[in-house]
Design a protein around this motif. Structure first.
Motif, PDB file in Angstrom:
ATOM      1  N   MET A   1      -2.237  12.653  -8.162  1.00  0.00           N
ATOM      2  CA  MET A   1      -2.367  13.102  -6.766  1.00  0.00           C
ATOM      3  C   MET A   1      -3.793  12.911  -6.270  1.00  0.00           C
ATOM      4  SD  MET A   1      -0.742  14.442  -4.201  1.00  0.00           S
ATOM      5  CE  MET A   1      -0.821  15.571  -2.810  1.00  0.00           C
ATOM      6  N   SER A   2      -4.780  13.156  -7.103  1.00  0.00           N
ATOM      7  CA  SER A   2      -6.172  12.994  -6.696  1.00  0.00           C
ATOM      8  C   SER A   2      -6.475  11.534  -6.364  1.00  0.00           C
ATOM      9  CB  SER A   2      -7.105  13.481  -7.807  1.00  0.00           C
ATOM     10  OG  SER A   2      -6.915  14.849  -8.070  1.00  0.00           O
ATOM     11  N   THR A   3      -5.977  10.618  -7.193  1.00  0.00           N
ATOM     12  CA  THR A   3      -6.175   9.193  -6.914  1.00  0.00           C
ATOM     13  C   THR A   3      -5.497   8.800  -5.609  1.00  0.00           C
ATOM     14  OG1 THR A   3      -6.201   8.764  -9.303  1.00  0.00           O
ATOM     15  CG2 THR A   3      -5.896   6.868  -7.851  1.00  0.00           C
ATOM     16  N   GLY A   4      -4.290   9.311  -5.392  1.00  0.00           N
ATOM     17  CA  GLY A   4      -3.600   9.023  -4.145  1.00  0.00           C
ATOM     18  C   GLY A   4      -4.325   9.573  -2.933  1.00  0.00           C
ATOM     19  N   THR A   5      -4.924  10.756  -3.072  1.00  0.00           N
ATOM     20  CA  THR A   5      -5.673  11.348  -1.961  1.00  0.00           C
ATOM     21  C   THR A   5      -6.864  10.475  -1.574  1.00  0.00           C
ATOM     22  OG1 THR A   5      -5.037  13.604  -2.565  1.00  0.00           O
ATOM     23  CG2 THR A   5      -7.041  13.351  -1.249  1.00  0.00           C
TER      24      THR A   5
ATOM     25  N   PHE B   1     -11.697  15.486 -10.119  1.00  0.00           N
ATOM     26  CA  PHE B   1     -11.155  14.132 -10.078  1.00  0.00           C
ATOM     27  C   PHE B   1     -11.558  13.445  -8.775  1.00  0.00           C
ATOM     28  CE2 PHE B   1      -8.036  15.811 -13.198  1.00  0.00           C
ATOM     29  CZ  PHE B   1      -8.113  14.797 -14.148  1.00  0.00           C
ATOM     30  N   VAL B   2     -11.396  14.154  -7.657  1.00  0.00           N
ATOM     31  CA  VAL B   2     -11.659  13.551  -6.353  1.00  0.00           C
ATOM     32  C   VAL B   2     -13.143  13.265  -6.155  1.00  0.00           C
ATOM     33  CG1 VAL B   2     -11.598  13.984  -3.859  1.00  0.00           C
ATOM     34  CG2 VAL B   2      -9.598  14.476  -5.263  1.00  0.00           C
ATOM     35  N   VAL B   3     -14.000  14.156  -6.631  1.00  0.00           N
ATOM     36  CA  VAL B   3     -15.440  13.911  -6.519  1.00  0.00           C
ATOM     37  C   VAL B   3     -15.815  12.618  -7.229  1.00  0.00           C
ATOM     38  CG1 VAL B   3     -17.694  14.726  -7.290  1.00  0.00           C
ATOM     39  CG2 VAL B   3     -16.149  16.303  -6.146  1.00  0.00           C
ATOM     40  N   GLY B   4     -15.304  12.431  -8.443  1.00  0.00           N
ATOM     41  CA  GLY B   4     -15.612  11.205  -9.181  1.00  0.00           C
ATOM     42  C   GLY B   4     -15.016   9.973  -8.541  1.00  0.00           C
ATOM     43  N   LEU B   5     -13.769  10.055  -8.103  1.00  0.00           N
ATOM     44  CA  LEU B   5     -13.120   8.904  -7.473  1.00  0.00           C
ATOM     45  C   LEU B   5     -13.733   8.579  -6.122  1.00  0.00           C
ATOM     46  CD1 LEU B   5      -9.407   9.728  -8.374  1.00  0.00           C
ATOM     47  CD2 LEU B   5     -10.760   7.804  -9.234  1.00  0.00           C
ATOM     48  N   SER B   6     -14.172   9.604  -5.391  1.00  0.00           N
ATOM     49  CA  SER B   6     -14.817   9.355  -4.097  1.00  0.00           C
ATOM     50  C   SER B   6     -16.126   8.595  -4.282  1.00  0.00           C
ATOM     51  CB  SER B   6     -15.075  10.677  -3.365  1.00  0.00           C
ATOM     52  OG  SER B   6     -13.864  11.298  -3.002  1.00  0.00           O
ATOM     53  N   ALA B   7     -16.840   8.882  -5.371  1.00  0.00           N
ATOM     54  CA  ALA B   7     -18.070   8.143  -5.649  1.00  0.00           C
ATOM     55  C   ALA B   7     -17.765   6.681  -5.957  1.00  0.00           C
ATOM     56  CB  ALA B   7     -18.823   8.794  -6.806  1.00  0.00           C
TER      57      ALA B   7
ATOM     58  N   LYS C   1       0.830  -1.199   0.000  1.00  0.00           N
ATOM     59  CA  LYS C   1       0.000   0.000   0.000  1.00  0.00           C
ATOM     60  C   LYS C   1       0.870   1.258   0.000  1.00  0.00           C
ATOM     61  CE  LYS C   1      -4.147  -1.873   2.256  1.00  0.00           C
ATOM     62  NZ  LYS C   1      -5.043  -1.777   3.436  1.00  0.00           N
ATOM     63  N   SER C   2       1.965   1.215   0.760  1.00  0.00           N
ATOM     64  CA  SER C   2       2.869   2.370   0.797  1.00  0.00           C
ATOM     65  C   SER C   2       3.502   2.609  -0.565  1.00  0.00           C
ATOM     66  CB  SER C   2       3.962   2.146   1.849  1.00  0.00           C
ATOM     67  OG  SER C   2       3.416   2.044   3.141  1.00  0.00           O
ATOM     68  N   VAL C   3       3.812   1.525  -1.283  1.00  0.00           N
ATOM     69  CA  VAL C   3       4.390   1.660  -2.620  1.00  0.00           C
ATOM     70  C   VAL C   3       3.370   2.273  -3.578  1.00  0.00           C
ATOM     71  CG1 VAL C   3       5.297   0.410  -4.603  1.00  0.00           C
ATOM     72  CG2 VAL C   3       6.046  -0.204  -2.293  1.00  0.00           C
ATOM     73  N   VAL C   4       2.114   1.803  -3.505  1.00  0.00           N
ATOM     74  CA  VAL C   4       1.067   2.337  -4.389  1.00  0.00           C
ATOM     75  C   VAL C   4       0.833   3.818  -4.102  1.00  0.00           C
ATOM     76  CG1 VAL C   4      -1.394   2.230  -4.964  1.00  0.00           C
ATOM     77  CG2 VAL C   4      -0.078   0.111  -4.725  1.00  0.00           C
ATOM     78  N   LEU C   5       0.667   4.152  -2.819  1.00  0.00           N
ATOM     79  CA  LEU C   5       0.441   5.550  -2.458  1.00  0.00           C
ATOM     80  C   LEU C   5       1.662   6.399  -2.771  1.00  0.00           C
ATOM     81  CD1 LEU C   5      -1.435   5.149   0.963  1.00  0.00           C
ATOM     82  CD2 LEU C   5      -2.410   5.687  -1.271  1.00  0.00           C
ATOM     83  N   GLY C   6       2.851   5.844  -2.526  1.00  0.00           N
ATOM     84  CA  GLY C   6       4.066   6.584  -2.833  1.00  0.00           C
ATOM     85  C   GLY C   6       4.212   6.843  -4.319  1.00  0.00           C
ATOM     86  N   ALA C   7       3.792   5.879  -5.145  1.00  0.00           N
ATOM     87  CA  ALA C   7       3.860   6.067  -6.599  1.00  0.00           C
ATOM     88  C   ALA C   7       2.887   7.151  -7.050  1.00  0.00           C
ATOM     89  CB  ALA C   7       3.556   4.754  -7.307  1.00  0.00           C
TER      90      ALA C   7
END
Length: 337
Positions: A160-164, A106-112, A68-74
């Motif tokens: 960054m939005s996906t990581g957030t 981006f975040v609104v769509g990904l949060s859904a 998970k740290s690698v995915v978030l770090g990427a």
């Protein structure tokens, strides 16, 4: 101001310092750092900061948190930094940063999709207003913009939005604070950038005192401290509220570009900046409604905000979603929608 509201306002203000700091990245990059070294710059910004935070936290990932740290770090670092610096080198500072203010959409769509948070009409309108503010600025400067720079800026925002959103979805392991989580991601991201930097850009360039000072600022204030504040805010506010602070970065970059670098902005572009700032404010103000005789303040995504009675009843010990005191998975109110 009520203690609960004051507490939330303080938390929001501290989290907002992160995008304000990031808004200075473009001026520092173009004025202090060696030219055309986006990968090397991303490496020196991420890896020293990550190792510093790891030394302070003295906690390493365990179990699933290694990957998970690698995915978030990427997402938050490894891909974001090179793309960010590529856009900074190829676009005027204010323009490169303004593109990042489409992050709320981006975040609104990904949060859904990932958090089950159905966006309210108000949230969607606020996100569209931020994007329209971006278009006013970008279209006015279309003749001077570099296509690759614009593409890199949008790609960095998507990363960054996906990581957030994933940071909000996964929360933190039990007993681990935002300092360690930030250190994991910065270190993982820096290690991902390192081989690419040497393969693509070759040996490190010679650095003078001006460049060393620039890199120290980026690594400590702009990265280690700013990202700790950012991930701390993600754990305690909704993902939508946090990302609506993003337009503060282009506003800061525009002010720095105008005040320090002599970059001009047209009236239409200034209107776009004002619209982006309005979206930032609107993204933090939720509607009030009565519930069982108690006034409840709700965030932009419809979930209870920090300090509210609902939040006190439903929050988890770590102030992050996905884990309870026993370490077992739980569903926070913001994720049930």
């Amino acid at each position: 101001m009520r203690p609960q509201a004051a507490h939330r306002a303080t938390l929001t203000a501290l989290t907002a310092l992160a995008p304000v700091s990031w808004g200075t990245t473009y001026a520092v990059t173009t004025e202090f750092l060696p030219p055309d070294r986006p990968l090397f710059t991303g490496l020196l910004r991420a890896l020293p900061a990550g190792l510093l935070l790891l030394a302070l936290a003295r906690v390493l990932p365990r179990g699933a948190w290694w990957w998970k740290s690698v995915v978030l770090g990427a997402l938050n670092i490894g891909a974001f930094f090179p793309l960010l610096f590529l856009s900074a080198y190829r676009l005027p500072g204010g323009m490169a940063a303004v593109v990042g203010s489409v992050g709320p959409l981006f975040v609104v769509g990904l949060s859904a999709l990932l958090l089950g948070q159905r966006p309210s009409p108000r949230t969607l309108l606020t996100g569209i207003a931020a994007a329209f503010g971006v278009s006013l600025v970008v279209l006015q400067a279309a003749g001077a913009l570099d296509a690759l720079g614009v593409l890199a800026a949008f790609a960095s925002t998507a990363s960054m939005s996906t990581g957030t959103v994933l940071t909000k979805r996964w929360g933190r392991p039990e007993g681990v604070g935002p300092l360690a989580l930030t250190g994991w991601q910065l270190t993982a991201g820096g290690l991902l950038i390192a081989p690419l930097a040497f393969l693509v850009e070759g040996a490190p360039p010679a650095l003078d005192g001006r460049a060393v000072g620039g890199y120290l600022y980026l690594a400590v204030a702009n990265t280690a401290i700013a990202y700790w504040l950012w991930f701390r805010g993600i754990g305690r506010l909704t993902a939508t509220q946090v990302t609506f602070l993003g337009p503060l970065s282009p506003l800061t970059a525009a002010v720095v570009g105008w005040a320090a670098l002599g970059q001009a902005l047209t009236p239409v572009q200034l209107a776009g900046m004002a619209l982006a700032f309005g979206a930032t404010v609107a993204g933090q103000i939720g509607p009030r409604r009565k519930a069982s005789g108690t006034e409840v303040v709700r965030g932009a995504a419809g979930g209870p905000v920090i300090g509210s009675p609902e939040w006190k009843d439903s929050r988890e010990p770590m102030d992050g979603p996905g884990r309870g005191a026993s370490g077992q998975g739980v569903t926070a109110p913001a994720l049930r929608r």
